[in-house]
Design an enzyme around this catalytic site. Structure first.
Site, short mmCIF file in Angstrom:
data_model
loop_
_atom_site.label_atom_id
_atom_site.label_comp_id
_atom_site.label_asym_id
_atom_site.label_seq_id
_atom_site.Cartn_x
_atom_site.Cartn_y
_atom_site.Cartn_z
N TYR A 1 19.94 71.11 39.50
CA TYR A 1 19.48 70.49 38.26
C TYR A 1 18.24 71.20 37.72
CZ TYR A 1 18.43 66.51 35.13
OH TYR A 1 18.19 65.70 34.04
N LYS B 1 17.99 73.10 34.16
CA LYS B 1 17.04 72.64 33.14
C LYS B 1 16.01 73.71 32.80
CE LYS B 1 18.60 68.53 32.20
NZ LYS B 1 19.30 68.32 30.90
#
Length: 254
Positions: free
Chosen positions: A155, A159
């Site tokens: 993640y 991001k």
């Protein structure tokens, strides 16, 4: 909010719930016609109903943003039923949290595909309409996890990758009147953070109190906090702001 008689068509991915739902409602209130995109059109029904009940125009669109054919068909449908999109909010996302030694390749691929490949495919499909109009807004949703977070290697990579992707879009598309910016939320009350509390075995009320204690302003965030930031980046007033990352996290640190 929009000058020169402009009434933009916006696409909000991951618009069925949480931050996406809040953003879709805010952009509709700002004067956009909004295509609410999620894995199924049925999942988008509540968001569309809320927009229409408030007097706005909305369309529910089902698509997997990581699948090229789905994206092409979705954007074609938006053009046919709402008009050419000049606002895109890449919000669709998933989590597959695990420490590195447990993190499986399929968990890595799933998160990277939805966040990064999805933003790429959606941006590529929508940008031609923005370039043609000589006006456009792309807002990508990152996260404070881009700064690094234990158990979120996939993640965090996705991001932080979105931030570099966005800065590059700003450089390539600026001469066509298109801006690209990032909103990076901190802890926001959504179904996703509820699922995190369930996963760690903590009641959600206790979890939010714990998280609020870590935030300088002393509270957790709401989807409306993120929607307000997106609204600014989409506005005419933000035409000289591009390639920027705005952390909306109640403080300066994750």
């Amino acid at each position: 909010m929009f000058g020169q008689g402009r009434s933009p068509v916006a696409i909000v991915t991951g618009g069925a719930r949480g931050i996406g739902r809040g953003v879709a409602n805010r952009l509709a209130a700002d004067g956009c016609a909004v295509a609410v995109l999620d894995l199924s059109a049925e999942a988008c029904a509540t968001t569309v109903e809320e927009i229409e009940a408030a007097g706005g125009r909305a369309l529910a669109v089902g698509a997997d943003v990581s699948v090229e054919d789905d994206v092409a068909a979705a954007v074609d449908r938006v053009v046919a039923e709402l008009g050419e999109p000049t606002v895109l909010v890449n919000n669709a996302g998933i989590v597959r949290d695990n420490l590195l030694f447990k993190l499986q390749p399929d968990e890595w691929d799933a998160v990277i595909d939805v966040h990064l490949r999805g933003a790429y495919l959606m941006s590529r499909a929508a940008q031609k309409y923005m370039v043609g109009a000589r006006w456009g807004r792309i807002v990508n949703l990152s996260s404070t996890s881009a700064l690094g977070k234990k158990g979120q290697a996939n993640y965090a990579a996705a991001k932080s990758g979105l931030q570099g992707f966005t800065k590059t879009l700003a450089m390539e598309l600026g001469k066509f009147g298109v801006t690209a910016n990032v909103v990076a939320p901190g802890f926001i009350v959504t179904e996703m953070t509820r699922e995190t509390a369930v996963r760690i075995g903590m009641p959600y009320d206790e979890y939010t109190v714990m998280r609020a204690a870590e935030i300088p302003v002393g509270r957790v965030g709401q989807p409306a906090d993120i929607a307000a930031a997106v609204s600014f980046f989409v506005s005419e007033e933000a035409s000289f702001v591009s390639g920027q990352v705005l952390y909306v996290a109640g403080g300066p640190k994750a």
